[in-house]
Scaffold this motif. Structure first.
Motif, PDB file in Angstrom:
ATOM      1  N   UNK A  43       0.841  -1.206   0.000  1.00 21.89           N
ATOM      2  CA  UNK A  43       0.000   0.000   0.000  1.00 21.89           C
ATOM      3  C   UNK A  43       0.873   1.252   0.000  1.00 21.89           C
ATOM      4  N   UNK A  44       0.475   2.195  -0.841  1.00 24.45           N
ATOM      5  CA  UNK A  44       1.287   3.401  -0.991  1.00 24.45           C
ATOM      6  C   UNK A  44       0.431   4.658  -1.181  1.00 24.45           C
ATOM      7  N   UNK A  45      -0.506   4.603  -2.134  1.00 25.06           N
ATOM      8  CA  UNK A  45      -1.237   5.802  -2.552  1.00 25.06           C
ATOM      9  C   UNK A  45      -1.957   6.471  -1.389  1.00 25.06           C
ATOM     10  N   UNK A  46      -2.676   5.659  -0.577  1.00 27.63           N
ATOM     11  CA  UNK A  46      -3.470   6.241   0.505  1.00 27.63           C
ATOM     12  C   UNK A  46      -2.599   7.031   1.478  1.00 27.63           C
ATOM     13  N   UNK A  47      -1.498   6.409   1.913  1.00 25.45           N
ATOM     14  CA  UNK A  47      -0.625   7.081   2.880  1.00 25.45           C
ATOM     15  C   UNK A  47       0.056   8.294   2.260  1.00 25.45           C
ATOM     16  N   UNK A  48       0.420   8.197   0.996  1.00 28.39           N
ATOM     17  CA  UNK A  48       1.104   9.307   0.326  1.00 28.39           C
ATOM     18  C   UNK A  48       0.193  10.523   0.241  1.00 28.39           C
ATOM     19  N   UNK A  49      -1.070  10.313  -0.144  1.00 26.60           N
ATOM     20  CA  UNK A  49      -1.994  11.440  -0.308  1.00 26.60           C
ATOM     21  C   UNK A  49      -2.418  11.993   1.048  1.00 26.60           C
ATOM     22  N   UNK A  50      -2.782  11.109   1.970  1.00 26.48           N
ATOM     23  CA  UNK A  50      -3.272  11.566   3.276  1.00 26.48           C
ATOM     24  C   UNK A  50      -2.205  12.346   4.030  1.00 26.48           C
ATOM     25  N   UNK A  51      -0.947  11.952   3.879  1.00 24.95           N
ATOM     26  CA  UNK A  51       0.138  12.601   4.625  1.00 24.95           C
ATOM     27  C   UNK A  51       0.930  13.598   3.787  1.00 24.95           C
ATOM     28  N   UNK A  52       0.464  13.889   2.571  1.00 22.83           N
ATOM     29  CA  UNK A  52       1.206  14.770   1.662  1.00 22.83           C
ATOM     30  C   UNK A  52       2.603  14.247   1.367  1.00 22.83           C
ATOM     31  N   UNK A  53       2.737  12.943   1.377  1.00 20.48           N
ATOM     32  CA  UNK A  53       4.012  12.331   1.033  1.00 20.48           C
ATOM     33  C   UNK A  53       5.036  12.312   2.136  1.00 20.48           C
ATOM     34  N   UNK A  54       4.666  12.750   3.333  1.00 18.22           N
ATOM     35  CA  UNK A  54       5.629  12.841   4.435  1.00 18.22           C
ATOM     36  C   UNK A  54       5.586  11.634   5.364  1.00 18.22           C
ATOM     37  N   UNK A  55       4.463  10.906   5.364  1.00 23.34           N
ATOM     38  CA  UNK A  55       4.304   9.831   6.333  1.00 23.34           C
ATOM     39  C   UNK A  55       3.871  10.326   7.687  1.00 23.34           C
ATOM     40  N   UNK A  56       3.551  11.599   7.781  1.00 19.19           N
ATOM     41  CA  UNK A  56       3.158  12.189   9.053  1.00 19.19           C
ATOM     42  C   UNK A  56       1.682  12.021   9.347  1.00 19.19           C
ATOM     43  N   UNK A  57       1.255  12.549  10.474  1.00 21.35           N
ATOM     44  CA  UNK A  57       2.058  13.309  11.445  1.00 21.35           C
ATOM     45  C   UNK A  57       2.927  12.397  12.309  1.00 21.35           C
ATOM     46  N   UNK A  58       4.129  12.851  12.585  1.00 19.09           N
ATOM     47  CA  UNK A  58       5.086  12.123  13.438  1.00 19.09           C
ATOM     48  C   UNK A  58       5.330  10.707  12.930  1.00 19.09           C
ATOM     49  N   UNK A  59       5.389  10.548  11.606  1.00 17.68           N
ATOM     50  CA  UNK A  59       5.649   9.250  10.964  1.00 17.68           C
ATOM     51  C   UNK A  59       4.606   8.193  11.325  1.00 17.68           C
ATOM     52  N   UNK A  60       3.406   8.631  11.705  1.00 15.12           N
ATOM     53  CA  UNK A  60       2.377   7.669  12.096  1.00 15.12           C
ATOM     54  C   UNK A  60       1.763   6.959  10.899  1.00 15.12           C
ATOM     55  N   UNK A  61       1.956   7.494   9.688  1.00 13.55           N
ATOM     56  CA  UNK A  61       1.464   6.837   8.470  1.00 13.55           C
ATOM     57  C   UNK A  61       2.614   6.525   7.521  1.00 13.55           C
ATOM     58  N   UNK A  62       3.806   6.340   8.076  1.00  9.19           N
ATOM     59  CA  UNK A  62       4.990   6.058   7.261  1.00  9.19           C
ATOM     60  C   UNK A  62       5.000   4.578   6.867  1.00  9.19           C
ATOM     61  N   UNK A  63       4.269   4.244   5.814  1.00  9.59           N
ATOM     62  CA  UNK A  63       4.272   2.878   5.319  1.00  9.59           C
ATOM     63  C   UNK A  63       5.645   2.541   4.752  1.00  9.59           C
TER      64      UNK A  63
END
Length: 314
Positions: free
Chosen positions: A246-266
């Motif tokens: 999985x990539x797209x969801x986390x990239x869009x939701x976090x603006x590509x950062x994996x944030x906040x605080x790397x909580x969505x860093x797949x």
């Protein structure tokens, strides 16, 4: 005609027949080679070639702008001290372990409801399958971010009851949960597969069980789930493989950062950041092979464990 002449004549006719068969086989082989050529070219040029190249790059320092420099096992050693890698593995494993069973449970539950022969089944099936076509798209991911934003639809609904909701996608405690909900929402594909499997279970088994006084929960656990276990296994393996990537969801939701605080860093998002943001393509290649090993290990584990709970109707 002598016996010797008849033998020679028969031999010549067989030889001609054999030559005709050989020519026919050669034509079939050439036709098969022509039809297989695009697939073979794609396999070598798009799959095997890049895999071999990435395996080499995994042992190099490569920034996309200069020639790769062989560094041996440096990239592998770096993995053991990479805190963001550890965080990405934690996030990814949490996501996979929570979202895949939830999605399968929702898909199976809806398939059981649709299997009761309700009117308008094709329409309901199409409507419920629609999220699977849209769930991994950029547009839906953007919409999801708006729905769970500080002023999104979820908080607007909670405000009706006097509840002030947080910024779900901007809160480290809830951001990953919103992506898990998005994944569960795309239950359409496994639901359709479950529904097809349910249609293959003989109705006579349920009738016999009902005659013996078996309740619906008893029928579910004694008939439906055992006979549906190969389908559950199939959906489970596909779900695990897809979730790890999985990539797209986390990239869009976090603006590509994996944030906040790397909580969505797949893991796949971190791999992308290393390769195309930090230009550490050598390390990104090593991460890609680590992901392949993880997916392979989970798949092998599932196949090993399947002998204890998957029942095939021979």
């Amino acid at each position: 005609m002598s016996a010797l002449g008849e033998f020679r004549s028969l031999s010549r006719s067989r030889s001609k027949a054999g030559s005709a068969d050989d020519r026919e086989k050669n034509r079939d082989n050439k036709a098969a080679a022509v039809f297989l050529a695009p697939w073979l070219i794609g396999l070598v040029g798009i799959t095997l070639g890049p895999m071999i190249a990435s395996l080499y790059l995994a042992f190099t320092d490569y920034n996309l702008l200069q020639d790769p420099q062989f560094t041996g096992l440096d990239n592998i050693r770096r993995m053991f001290s990479d805190e963001r890698l550890a965080q990405s593995l934690k996030v990814t494993f949490t996501y996979v372990i929570v979202s895949v069973p939830l999605q399968l449970a929702v898909a199976l539950g809806l398939a059981l409801l649709l299997d009761r022969g309700i009117r308008g089944l094709p329409l309901y099936r199409s409507i419920l399958y629609l999220p699977s076509l849209l769930g991994a798209s950029v547009a839906i991911a953007i919409l999801w971010r708006l729905v769970f934003g500080t002023e999104g639809l979820v908080n607007a609904f909670l405000a009706i009851f006097g509840i002030e909701g947080p910024g779900w996608v901007s809160d480290p405690d809830t951001a990953l949960g919103t992506i898990i909900i998005l994944h569960v929402w795309t239950f359409g594909a496994p639901m359709v597969i479950f529904l097809a499997g349910l249609r293959q279970i003989p109705r006579e088994l349920y009738e016999a069980a009902a005659t013996d006084g078996a309740s619906r929960p008893k029928q579910l656990f004694s008939i439906t789930l055992p006979l549906l276990s190969p389908i559950i296994f199939f959906n489970l393996v596909l779900g695990l493989i897809g979730s790890f990537q999985s990539f797209t969801q986390a990239f869009i939701v976090s603006n590509g950062t994996g944030g906040p605080s790397d909580s969505t860093l797949f893991f796949s998002l971190y791999l992308y950041q290393e390769g195309f943001t930090s230009f550490r393509m050598g390390y990104a290649s090593a991460l890609a092979w680590l992901l392949l090993i993880i997916i392979g290990a989970f798949t092998a584990l599932n196949f090993w464990a399947s002998k204890y709970w998957v029942f095939y109707n021979d």
